[in-house]
Design an enzyme around this catalytic site. Structure first.
Site, mmCIF file in Angstrom:
data_model
loop_
_atom_site.group_PDB
_atom_site.id
_atom_site.type_symbol
_atom_site.label_atom_id
_atom_site.label_comp_id
_atom_site.label_asym_id
_atom_site.label_seq_id
_atom_site.Cartn_x
_atom_site.Cartn_y
_atom_site.Cartn_z
ATOM 1 N N ASP A 86 0.861 -1.195 0.000
ATOM 2 C CA ASP A 86 0.000 0.000 0.000
ATOM 3 C C ASP A 86 0.891 1.236 0.000
ATOM 4 O O ASP A 86 2.113 1.134 0.176
ATOM 5 C CB ASP A 86 -0.900 -0.036 1.257
ATOM 6 N N ASP B 202 3.126 1.845 -4.848
ATOM 7 C CA ASP B 202 2.146 2.625 -5.607
ATOM 8 C C ASP B 202 1.792 1.746 -6.797
ATOM 9 O O ASP B 202 2.651 1.469 -7.643
ATOM 10 C CB ASP B 202 2.761 3.954 -6.058
ATOM 11 N N VAL B 203 0.543 1.295 -6.864
ATOM 12 C CA VAL B 203 0.172 0.301 -7.893
ATOM 13 C C VAL B 203 0.323 0.831 -9.318
ATOM 14 O O VAL B 203 0.302 0.055 -10.277
ATOM 15 C CB VAL B 203 -1.268 -0.241 -7.701
ATOM 16 N N TYR C 290 -14.656 5.793 -12.551
ATOM 17 C CA TYR C 290 -14.746 4.618 -11.671
ATOM 18 C C TYR C 290 -15.467 3.476 -12.386
ATOM 19 O O TYR C 290 -14.968 2.347 -12.439
ATOM 20 C CB TYR C 290 -15.473 4.995 -10.377
ATOM 21 N N LYS D 270 -13.735 -0.010 -13.515
ATOM 22 C CA LYS D 270 -14.158 -1.255 -12.862
ATOM 23 C C LYS D 270 -14.736 -2.238 -13.881
ATOM 24 O O LYS D 270 -14.593 -3.457 -13.741
ATOM 25 C CB LYS D 270 -15.161 -0.964 -11.745
HETATM 26 P P1 NAI Z 1 -10.401 2.131 0.971
HETATM 27 O O1 NAI Z 1 -10.306 3.493 0.368
HETATM 28 O O2 NAI Z 1 -10.957 2.028 2.331
HETATM 29 O O3 NAI Z 1 -8.975 1.415 0.902
HETATM 30 C C1 NAI Z 1 -8.272 1.437 -0.313
HETATM 31 C C2 NAI Z 1 -6.799 1.224 -0.044
HETATM 32 O O4 NAI Z 1 -6.141 1.315 -1.321
HETATM 33 C C3 NAI Z 1 -6.180 2.281 0.870
HETATM 34 O O5 NAI Z 1 -5.422 1.665 1.890
HETATM 35 C C4 NAI Z 1 -5.306 3.103 -0.077
HETATM 36 O O6 NAI Z 1 -4.141 3.633 0.545
HETATM 37 C C5 NAI Z 1 -4.951 2.054 -1.133
HETATM 38 N N1 NAI Z 1 -4.531 2.686 -2.392
HETATM 39 C C6 NAI Z 1 -5.140 3.684 -3.066
HETATM 40 N N2 NAI Z 1 -4.398 4.070 -4.109
HETATM 41 C C7 NAI Z 1 -3.282 3.276 -4.109
HETATM 42 C C8 NAI Z 1 -2.142 3.196 -4.921
HETATM 43 N N3 NAI Z 1 -1.951 4.010 -5.968
HETATM 44 N N4 NAI Z 1 -1.213 2.263 -4.637
HETATM 45 C C9 NAI Z 1 -1.362 1.444 -3.568
HETATM 46 N N5 NAI Z 1 -2.416 1.486 -2.750
HETATM 47 C C10 NAI Z 1 -3.373 2.409 -3.012
HETATM 48 O O7 NAI Z 1 -11.246 1.262 -0.062
HETATM 49 P P2 NAI Z 1 -12.174 -0.044 0.126
HETATM 50 O O8 NAI Z 1 -13.550 0.436 0.288
HETATM 51 O O9 NAI Z 1 -11.575 -0.962 1.085
HETATM 52 O O10 NAI Z 1 -12.080 -0.636 -1.350
HETATM 53 C C11 NAI Z 1 -11.208 -1.683 -1.718
HETATM 54 C C12 NAI Z 1 -11.523 -2.055 -3.147
HETATM 55 O O11 NAI Z 1 -12.893 -2.440 -3.226
HETATM 56 C C13 NAI Z 1 -11.349 -0.910 -4.142
HETATM 57 O O12 NAI Z 1 -10.829 -1.408 -5.356
HETATM 58 C C14 NAI Z 1 -12.771 -0.415 -4.340
HETATM 59 O O13 NAI Z 1 -12.948 0.227 -5.567
HETATM 60 C C15 NAI Z 1 -13.533 -1.711 -4.245
HETATM 61 N N6 NAI Z 1 -14.927 -1.518 -3.920
HETATM 62 C C16 NAI Z 1 -15.290 -0.982 -2.716
HETATM 63 C C17 NAI Z 1 -16.618 -0.784 -2.428
HETATM 64 C C18 NAI Z 1 -17.086 -0.212 -1.127
HETATM 65 O O14 NAI Z 1 -18.302 0.053 -0.992
HETATM 66 N N7 NAI Z 1 -16.236 -0.022 -0.143
HETATM 67 C C19 NAI Z 1 -17.675 -1.122 -3.407
HETATM 68 C C20 NAI Z 1 -17.178 -1.710 -4.633
HETATM 69 C C21 NAI Z 1 -15.857 -1.883 -4.864
#
Ligand code: NAI
Length: 262
Positions: free
Chosen positions: A58, A76-77, A169, A173
């Site tokens: 992360d 950084d992905v 987004y 996705k």
């Molecule tokens: P979150 O925002 O709580 O956590 C995302 C994590 O990704 C964070 O720790 C952030 O630092 C990391 N991140 C962001 N950009 C990055 C980068 N360039 N390089 C490395 N790490 C990076 O998000 P959440 O809710 O846990 O989501 C996880 C996945 O699930 C995401 O792909 C999101 O799009 C997907 N998702 C989430 C939903 C929700 O309702 N929470 C619904 C549908 C999909």
């Protein structure tokens, strides 16, 4: 109970004794991007509980993990060099890569196509779409040399159903969903399985940061009428990571409280 016993007996008779191992990811090494919080963090905790060595990759860690089976690496992905470093370090420290969960993602912008800035578009596509692309291409050679692996690409309900606004987004996705099928078909001969995971609205820092009216609208459109929990997604990821899903590739696992059912 009687049916369950009969089912277990049938599995044993089909040579599936391994499924009785105590821990579901025993001996596996898993990289989880965006694992510092939210769905990725819940998955890292569950994978470690189930015997995996987990590498959380992360931008930064934030709160530490209780388990000594979770290591943190900065990633950084969107940056291919940092992917290469994380993969090399993982293999030199833990011996192999069995599982990659491409989970890092961002909403970034709620703007529609005609008003989103090119900068916002490019940033969201870089993280949500190019990120998993770089992850797949980084780990495939390692998985190939292991004789296989499991890649889980976290998409969304908005990679299946449309939503107004949030142009970058939903586009990114949707791309993740088809890229998963493309990779599944391309690497099936290498024993590498690739599936997409589609969360509905899940209680995470990402959702806590968005407009409460947007969240309320999605909950209202969800037949179960509640937010999902990160742990409820982690169980789906666990299944895809484990050998229990050994006949599954190119598939979509939807965990959304019924959102996409109508
Ligand atoms: P979150 O925002 O709580 O956590 C995302 C994590 O990704 C964070 O720790 C952030 O630092 C990391 N991140 C962001 N950009 C990055 C980068 N360039 N390089 C490395 N790490 C990076 O998000 P959440 O809710 O846990 O989501 C996880 C996945 O699930 C995401 O792909 C999101 O799009 C997907 N998702 C989430 C939903 C929700 O309702 N929470 C619904 C549908 C999909």
């Amino acid at each position: 109970m009687q049916e369950l016993r009969l089912f277990n007996t049938a599995l044993r008779n089909n040579g599936c004794e391994d499924w009785e191992a105590d821990m579901r990811l025993q001996g596996k090494v898993a990289i989880i991007t965006g694992g510092a919080r939210g769905i990725g963090r819940a998955s890292a905790e569950l994978f470690a509980e189930e015997g995996a060595q987990v590498v959380v990759a992360d931008l930064s860690l934030g709160e530490d993990f209780a388990s000594d089976r979770v290591a943190f690496k900065e990633l950084d992905v969107t940056d291919e060099q940092s992917w290469k470093r994380v993969a090399e370090e993982t293999v030199s420290e833990f011996g192999r890569i069995n599982v990659l969960m491409n989970n890092a993602g961002m909403v970034g912008s709620y703007e529609p196509i005609d008003s989103i800035s090119i900068e916002d578009w490019n940033r969201v596509v870089a993280v949500n779409q190019t990120g998993p692309f770089l992850g797949i291409r980084t780990v495939v050679p390692y998985m190939r040399s292991n004789g296989g692996g499991s890649i889980i690409n976290v998409s969304s309900i908005w990679g299946i159903a449309g939503a107004a606004g949030v142009a970058a987004y939903t586009a990114s996705k949707g791309a993740v969903r088809l890229m998963s099928k493309n990779a599944a078909l391309t690497y099936v001969g290498d024993g590498i399985r690739v599936n997409s995971l589609h969360p509905g609205i899940i209680e995470t820092p990402m959702i806590a940061a968005q407009d409460v009216d947007v969240t309320a609208g999605v909950v209202e459109a969800t037949p179960m009428k509640r937010l999902g929990k990160a742990r409820e997604l982690a169980y789906g990821a666990l299944f895809l990571a484990s050998d229990e899903s050994s006949y599954m590739t190119g598939a979509e696992l939807v965990i959304d409280g019924g959102y996409t059912a109508p």
